[in-house]
Design a protein around this motif. Structure first.
Motif, PDB file in Angstrom:
ATOM      1  N   PRO A  33      86.524  44.272  -0.481  1.00 49.94           N
ATOM      2  CA  PRO A  33      87.778  43.517  -0.315  1.00 49.94           C
ATOM      3  C   PRO A  33      89.021  44.370  -0.561  1.00 49.94           C
ATOM      4  O   PRO A  33      90.044  44.184   0.092  1.00 49.94           O
ATOM      5  CB  PRO A  33      87.664  42.403  -1.348  1.00 49.94           C
ATOM      6  N   GLY A  34      88.927  45.324  -1.467  1.00 46.60           N
ATOM      7  CA  GLY A  34      90.081  46.197  -1.725  1.00 46.60           C
ATOM      8  C   GLY A  34      90.404  47.083  -0.543  1.00 46.60           C
ATOM      9  O   GLY A  34      91.580  47.272  -0.186  1.00 46.60           O
ATOM     10  N   THR A  35      89.380  47.652   0.090  1.00 46.21           N
ATOM     11  CA  THR A  35      89.635  48.526   1.238  1.00 46.21           C
ATOM     12  C   THR A  35      90.129  47.720   2.438  1.00 46.21           C
ATOM     13  O   THR A  35      90.975  48.191   3.198  1.00 46.21           O
ATOM     14  CB  THR A  35      88.379  49.317   1.631  1.00 46.21           C
ATOM     15  N   VAL A  36      89.609  46.502   2.597  1.00 47.66           N
ATOM     16  CA  VAL A  36      90.091  45.657   3.692  1.00 47.66           C
ATOM     17  C   VAL A  36      91.566  45.328   3.483  1.00 47.66           C
ATOM     18  O   VAL A  36      92.376  45.381   4.414  1.00 47.66           O
ATOM     19  CB  VAL A  36      89.243  44.370   3.801  1.00 47.66           C
ATOM     20  N   LEU A  37      91.928  45.003   2.243  1.00 51.07           N
ATOM     21  CA  LEU A  37      93.322  44.700   1.940  1.00 51.07           C
ATOM     22  C   LEU A  37      94.215  45.915   2.178  1.00 51.07           C
ATOM     23  O   LEU A  37      95.323  45.801   2.720  1.00 51.07           O
ATOM     24  CB  LEU A  37      93.441  44.226   0.490  1.00 51.07           C
ATOM     25  N   ALA A  38      93.723  47.099   1.810  1.00 52.50           N
ATOM     26  CA  ALA A  38      94.498  48.320   2.025  1.00 52.50           C
ATOM     27  C   ALA A  38      94.666  48.602   3.518  1.00 52.50           C
ATOM     28  O   ALA A  38      95.748  49.014   3.970  1.00 52.50           O
ATOM     29  CB  ALA A  38      93.827  49.500   1.340  1.00 52.50           C
ATOM     30  N   LEU A  39      93.604  48.384   4.305  1.00 63.56           N
ATOM     31  CA  LEU A  39      93.702  48.604   5.749  1.00 63.56           C
ATOM     32  C   LEU A  39      94.670  47.623   6.402  1.00 63.56           C
ATOM     33  O   LEU A  39      95.471  48.005   7.266  1.00 63.56           O
ATOM     34  CB  LEU A  39      92.316  48.476   6.392  1.00 63.56           C
ATOM     35  N   VAL A  40      94.620  46.363   5.990  1.00 57.37           N
ATOM     36  CA  VAL A  40      95.534  45.374   6.551  1.00 57.37           C
ATOM     37  C   VAL A  40      96.978  45.703   6.168  1.00 57.37           C
ATOM     38  O   VAL A  40      97.895  45.630   6.992  1.00 57.37           O
ATOM     39  CB  VAL A  40      95.138  43.954   6.084  1.00 57.37           C
ATOM     40  N   GLY A  41      97.192  46.084   4.913  1.00 55.65           N
ATOM     41  CA  GLY A  41      98.539  46.460   4.473  1.00 55.65           C
ATOM     42  C   GLY A  41      99.056  47.679   5.203  1.00 55.65           C
ATOM     43  O   GLY A  41     100.220  47.729   5.614  1.00 55.65           O
ATOM     44  N   GLY A  42      98.191  48.682   5.384  1.00 51.83           N
ATOM     45  CA  GLY A  42      98.606  49.884   6.105  1.00 51.83           C
ATOM     46  C   GLY A  42      98.916  49.596   7.564  1.00 51.83           C
ATOM     47  O   GLY A  42      99.891  50.104   8.120  1.00 51.83           O
TER      48      GLY A  42
ATOM     49  N   ALA B 295     102.239  47.831   7.764  1.00 54.28           N
ATOM     50  CA  ALA B 295     103.350  48.773   7.556  1.00 54.28           C
ATOM     51  C   ALA B 295     103.606  49.594   8.808  1.00 54.28           C
ATOM     52  O   ALA B 295     104.763  49.817   9.193  1.00 54.28           O
ATOM     53  CB  ALA B 295     103.043  49.671   6.362  1.00 54.28           C
ATOM     54  N   VAL B 296     102.547  50.036   9.461  1.00 54.58           N
ATOM     55  CA  VAL B 296     102.714  50.829  10.686  1.00 54.58           C
ATOM     56  C   VAL B 296     103.383  49.992  11.775  1.00 54.58           C
ATOM     57  O   VAL B 296     104.302  50.460  12.465  1.00 54.58           O
ATOM     58  CB  VAL B 296     101.343  51.376  11.162  1.00 54.58           C
ATOM     59  N   VAL B 297     102.939  48.744  11.925  1.00 55.11           N
ATOM     60  CA  VAL B 297     103.534  47.883  12.950  1.00 55.11           C
ATOM     61  C   VAL B 297     105.010  47.631  12.654  1.00 55.11           C
ATOM     62  O   VAL B 297     105.856  47.663  13.556  1.00 55.11           O
ATOM     63  CB  VAL B 297     102.751  46.553  13.042  1.00 55.11           C
ATOM     64  N   LEU B 298     105.344  47.411  11.391  1.00 58.37           N
ATOM     65  CA  LEU B 298     106.751  47.173  11.045  1.00 58.37           C
ATOM     66  C   LEU B 298     107.621  48.399  11.288  1.00 58.37           C
ATOM     67  O   LEU B 298     108.743  48.298  11.795  1.00 58.37           O
ATOM     68  CB  LEU B 298     106.858  46.720   9.588  1.00 58.37           C
ATOM     69  N   VAL B 299     107.112  49.567  10.939  1.00 59.34           N
ATOM     70  CA  VAL B 299     107.904  50.792  11.131  1.00 59.34           C
ATOM     71  C   VAL B 299     108.099  51.072  12.614  1.00 59.34           C
ATOM     72  O   VAL B 299     109.217  51.376  13.065  1.00 59.34           O
ATOM     73  CB  VAL B 299     107.214  51.982  10.418  1.00 59.34           C
ATOM     74  N   VAL B 300     107.028  50.960  13.393  1.00 54.52           N
ATOM     75  CA  VAL B 300     107.151  51.210  14.838  1.00 54.52           C
ATOM     76  C   VAL B 300     108.077  50.175  15.470  1.00 54.52           C
ATOM     77  O   VAL B 300     108.916  50.502  16.325  1.00 54.52           O
ATOM     78  CB  VAL B 300     105.759  51.203  15.503  1.00 54.52           C
ATOM     79  N   GLY B 301     107.983  48.919  15.047  1.00 58.86           N
ATOM     80  CA  GLY B 301     108.870  47.885  15.569  1.00 58.86           C
ATOM     81  C   GLY B 301     110.321  48.161  15.234  1.00 58.86           C
ATOM     82  O   GLY B 301     111.210  47.979  16.077  1.00 58.86           O
ATOM     83  N   ALA B 302     110.582  48.598  14.001  1.00 57.72           N
ATOM     84  CA  ALA B 302     111.960  48.898  13.609  1.00 57.72           C
ATOM     85  C   ALA B 302     112.522  50.060  14.419  1.00 57.72           C
ATOM     86  O   ALA B 302     113.684  50.039  14.844  1.00 57.72           O
ATOM     87  CB  ALA B 302     112.013  49.216  12.116  1.00 57.72           C
ATOM     88  N   VAL B 303     111.702  51.064  14.662  1.00 61.34           N
ATOM     89  CA  VAL B 303     112.166  52.216  15.450  1.00 61.34           C
ATOM     90  C   VAL B 303     112.474  51.784  16.882  1.00 61.34           C
ATOM     91  O   VAL B 303     113.511  52.161  17.453  1.00 61.34           O
ATOM     92  CB  VAL B 303     111.115  53.350  15.419  1.00 61.34           C
ATOM     93  N   LEU B 304     111.585  50.982  17.477  1.00 62.69           N
ATOM     94  CA  LEU B 304     111.818  50.547  18.852  1.00 62.69           C
ATOM     95  C   LEU B 304     113.051  49.647  18.963  1.00 62.69           C
ATOM     96  O   LEU B 304     113.844  49.765  19.910  1.00 62.69           O
ATOM     97  CB  LEU B 304     110.579  49.828  19.383  1.00 62.69           C
TER      98      LEU B 304
END
Length: 105
Positions: free
Chosen positions: A52-61, A64-73
């Protein structure tokens, strides 16, 4: 035509050892062995177990990637929109200046 000059191999200088003499050996046939039985290969990659910890880390990561790419676009789109508006304003100002100058004459 031009012919390339092929370099010659330089002769060795100093102490030169004579080549070793190789004596032939007799080949003795041996008893034929049966081919080995093929075994199933072990998996080359270990199985990844998700906790569950690794799944949570993958979802959080991923979030974060989607938010950063969205902000840049979005920022790039905003920059293009602002540039277009400023070019349009400059065109209107130049048009009005040229129109008013032609009316004065």
């Amino acid at each position: 035509m031009l012919r390339p000059k092929i370099p010659t191999m330089p002769t060795p200088t100093g102490h030169v050892t004579p080549p070793a003499v190789v004596e032939p050996t007799a080949i003795v046939p041996s008893v034929q062995t049966p081919p080995p039985v093929p075994t199933t290969p072990a998996p080359s990659r270990p199985v990844v177990q998700l906790t569950p910890g690794t799944v949570l880390a993958l979802v959080g990561g991923g979030t974060a990637v989607v938010l950063v790419v969205g902000a840049v676009l979005v920022s790039m789109l905003l920059a293009v929109a602002i540039t277009g508006v400023s070019v349009a304003v400059v065109a209107v100002v130049l048009r009005s200046l040229l129109a008013s100058e032609s009316k004065r004459r």
